[in-house]
Design an enzyme around this catalytic site. Structure first.
Site, short mmCIF file in Angstrom:
data_model
loop_
_atom_site.label_atom_id
_atom_site.label_comp_id
_atom_site.label_asym_id
_atom_site.label_seq_id
_atom_site.Cartn_x
_atom_site.Cartn_y
_atom_site.Cartn_z
N TYR A 154 -5.74 -17.61 2.57
CA TYR A 154 -5.40 -18.70 3.50
C TYR A 154 -4.53 -18.17 4.65
O TYR A 154 -4.83 -18.40 5.83
CB TYR A 154 -4.65 -19.78 2.72
CG TYR A 154 -4.17 -20.97 3.51
CD1 TYR A 154 -5.06 -21.92 4.01
CD2 TYR A 154 -2.80 -21.17 3.74
CE1 TYR A 154 -4.61 -23.02 4.71
CE2 TYR A 154 -2.34 -22.28 4.44
CZ TYR A 154 -3.25 -23.20 4.92
OH TYR A 154 -2.80 -24.30 5.62
N LYS A 158 -5.51 -18.02 8.60
CA LYS A 158 -4.76 -18.81 9.58
C LYS A 158 -4.12 -17.90 10.64
O LYS A 158 -3.98 -18.30 11.80
CB LYS A 158 -3.69 -19.66 8.88
CG LYS A 158 -4.26 -20.84 8.09
CD LYS A 158 -4.84 -21.92 9.01
CE LYS A 158 -5.23 -23.16 8.23
NZ LYS A 158 -5.67 -24.28 9.10
N1 LIG Z 1 -0.20 -30.10 4.32
C1 LIG Z 1 0.52 -29.05 4.69
O1 LIG Z 1 1.63 -28.81 4.18
C2 LIG Z 1 -0.01 -28.11 5.75
C3 LIG Z 1 0.83 -27.09 6.18
C4 LIG Z 1 0.39 -26.21 7.14
C5 LIG Z 1 -0.87 -26.37 7.68
N2 LIG Z 1 -1.70 -27.37 7.23
C6 LIG Z 1 -3.01 -27.48 7.86
O2 LIG Z 1 -3.21 -28.81 8.31
C7 LIG Z 1 -4.60 -29.12 8.30
C8 LIG Z 1 -4.83 -30.42 7.59
O3 LIG Z 1 -4.37 -30.30 6.26
P1 LIG Z 1 -3.99 -31.56 5.36
O4 LIG Z 1 -2.82 -31.14 4.56
O5 LIG Z 1 -3.92 -32.79 6.19
O6 LIG Z 1 -5.28 -31.61 4.39
P2 LIG Z 1 -5.85 -32.82 3.51
O7 LIG Z 1 -4.89 -33.94 3.37
O8 LIG Z 1 -6.37 -32.17 2.27
O9 LIG Z 1 -7.08 -33.37 4.39
C9 LIG Z 1 -8.15 -32.51 4.67
C10 LIG Z 1 -9.16 -33.22 5.54
O10 LIG Z 1 -10.16 -32.28 5.93
C11 LIG Z 1 -11.44 -32.67 5.42
N3 LIG Z 1 -12.15 -31.43 5.07
C12 LIG Z 1 -11.78 -30.49 4.16
N4 LIG Z 1 -12.68 -29.50 4.12
C13 LIG Z 1 -13.64 -29.81 5.04
C14 LIG Z 1 -14.84 -29.18 5.45
N5 LIG Z 1 -15.25 -28.01 4.90
N6 LIG Z 1 -15.59 -29.78 6.41
C15 LIG Z 1 -15.20 -30.95 6.96
N7 LIG Z 1 -14.07 -31.59 6.61
C16 LIG Z 1 -13.31 -31.03 5.65
C17 LIG Z 1 -11.13 -33.61 4.26
O11 LIG Z 1 -12.16 -34.56 3.99
P3 LIG Z 1 -13.39 -34.21 2.97
O12 LIG Z 1 -12.77 -33.67 1.71
O13 LIG Z 1 -14.11 -35.51 2.78
O14 LIG Z 1 -14.23 -33.19 3.65
C18 LIG Z 1 -9.91 -34.34 4.83
O15 LIG Z 1 -10.32 -35.31 5.78
C19 LIG Z 1 -5.28 -27.90 7.68
O16 LIG Z 1 -5.74 -27.05 8.71
C20 LIG Z 1 -4.18 -27.22 6.93
O17 LIG Z 1 -4.42 -25.83 6.74
C21 LIG Z 1 -1.30 -28.23 6.28
#
Ligand SMILES: NC(=O)c1ccc[n+]([C@@H]2O[C@H](COP(=O)([O-])OP(=O)(O)OC[C@H]3O[C@@H](n4cnc5c(N)ncnc54)[C@H](OP(=O)(O)O)[C@@H]3O)[C@@H](O)[C@H]2O)c1
Length: 269
Positions: A154, A158
């Site tokens: 990951y 990133k």
């Molecule tokens: N949460 C954190 O602490 C954190 C920290 C740093 C960075 N981030 C980044 O923030 C972003 C969003 O993360 P989040 O925490 O909001 O994730 P999340 O709550 O798990 O939501 C992920 C979203 O992406 C969709 N998704 C996942 N895989 C996909 C695919 N292959 N194709 C199309 N849609 C897909 C999911 O829907 P479906 O499952 O229906 O596809 C869902 O709508 C990511 O880039 C993550 O790396 C998050």
């Protein structure tokens, strides 16, 4: 609502927009007067989200190149334009020491986290931005700065997305601004395995006293996408409640911290 950022009447696509950070971004852009097209794999969730926002939705997997081409074309057809791309969908799999990582799973992480953002930008460029301009925001992670146990695939992907952001900012200027936001720990499903079992201890160590909410990131993305950031490109906006500041400090009780606390440079001859 009238947009304070000059976003009124623009159109955006947000990947991974049915929950977590992507949903908060889609809502914030909609509130700022942007018409939003959402995508994710679960078709029912995409339909529900598009209906809530009064926008458009096309279900699909960002790992599928055909979906990304259809998505850009669909946005221009449904919304009449495509000014903003938010590459937010990602995977934090595979998990484990790199010596044991399955090469196919590694490749899938790079397909979703690096290749898909590039492909969607390429399609948006051809379908709209090359002629009309636009702006891109990629979701990276504050964690890409650190070496962490078992999260190497990951973090490496990133870091590549971070460099892709800067590279494209150079290649696409002045037509298209390309920036990234790097969230710290945010209360979403993807990070639940980190924050849920230890929220109190994590909160206590956070300089700003809480873990992040998806709306903290949505405000940053909205700003980067807006004309308020019209002279910003190739930038990474770290939104982490001060995590990086804390991580950069010497560990409590360490010899370095003790020296900083008790001595001054003039103590030395
Ligand atoms: N949460 C954190 O602490 C954190 C920290 C740093 C960075 N981030 C980044 O923030 C972003 C969003 O993360 P989040 O925490 O909001 O994730 P999340 O709550 O798990 O939501 C992920 C979203 O992406 C969709 N998704 C996942 N895989 C996909 C695919 N292959 N194709 C199309 N849609 C897909 C999911 O829907 P479906 O499952 O229906 O596809 C869902 O709508 C990511 O880039 C993550 O790396 C998050």
């Amino acid at each position: 609502m009238t947009s304070p950022y000059g976003l009124q009447g623009r159109a955006a696509v947000v990947t991974g927009a049915t929950r977590g950070i992507g949903l908060a971004v889609a809502r914030a852009l909609t509130e700022a007067g942007v018409r939003v097209c959402v995508t994710a794999r679960d078709a029912e969730e995409v339909r529900r989200t598009a209906a809530e926002l009064g926008g458009a939705g096309l279900p699909g997997d960002v790992a599928d190149p055909a979906h990304l081409k259809s998505l850009a074309d669909f946005c221009v057809r449904e919304l009449g334009r495509l000014d903003i791309v938010v590459n937010n969908a990602a995977t934090n799999q595979p998990y484990g020491p790199l010596m044991e990582i399955d090469p196919l799973a590694w490749r899938h992480a790079f397909t979703v986290n690096v290749e898909a953002p590039l492909r969607l930008i390429q399609h948006a460029w051809r379908a709209w931005m090359r002629d009309h301009g636009g702006t891109v925001v990629n979701t990276c992670t504050e964690g890409a700065e650190h070496v962490g146990p078992r999260i190497g695939a990951y973090g490496t992907s990133k870091s590549a997305l971070l460099h892709l952001t800067r590279q494209l900012a150079g290649e696409l200027a002045p037509k298209v601004r390309v920036n990234s936001v790097s969230p710290g720990l945010i209360r979403t499903d993807m990070a639940r395995f980190v924050w849920e079992p230890a929220e109190q201890q994590i909160t206590a160590a956070m300089p700003l006293g809480r873990i992040g909410e998806p709306e903290d990131i949505a405000r940053a993305v909205t700003w980067l996408a807006s004309d308020a950031a019209q002279w910003v490109t190739g930038a990474d906006l770290v939104v982490d409640g001060g995590t990086r500041v804390r991580a950069a400090q010497p560990a409590p009780g360490s010899a370095v911290q003790e020296a900083l606390r008790t001595r001054t440079p003039t103590d030395l001859p």
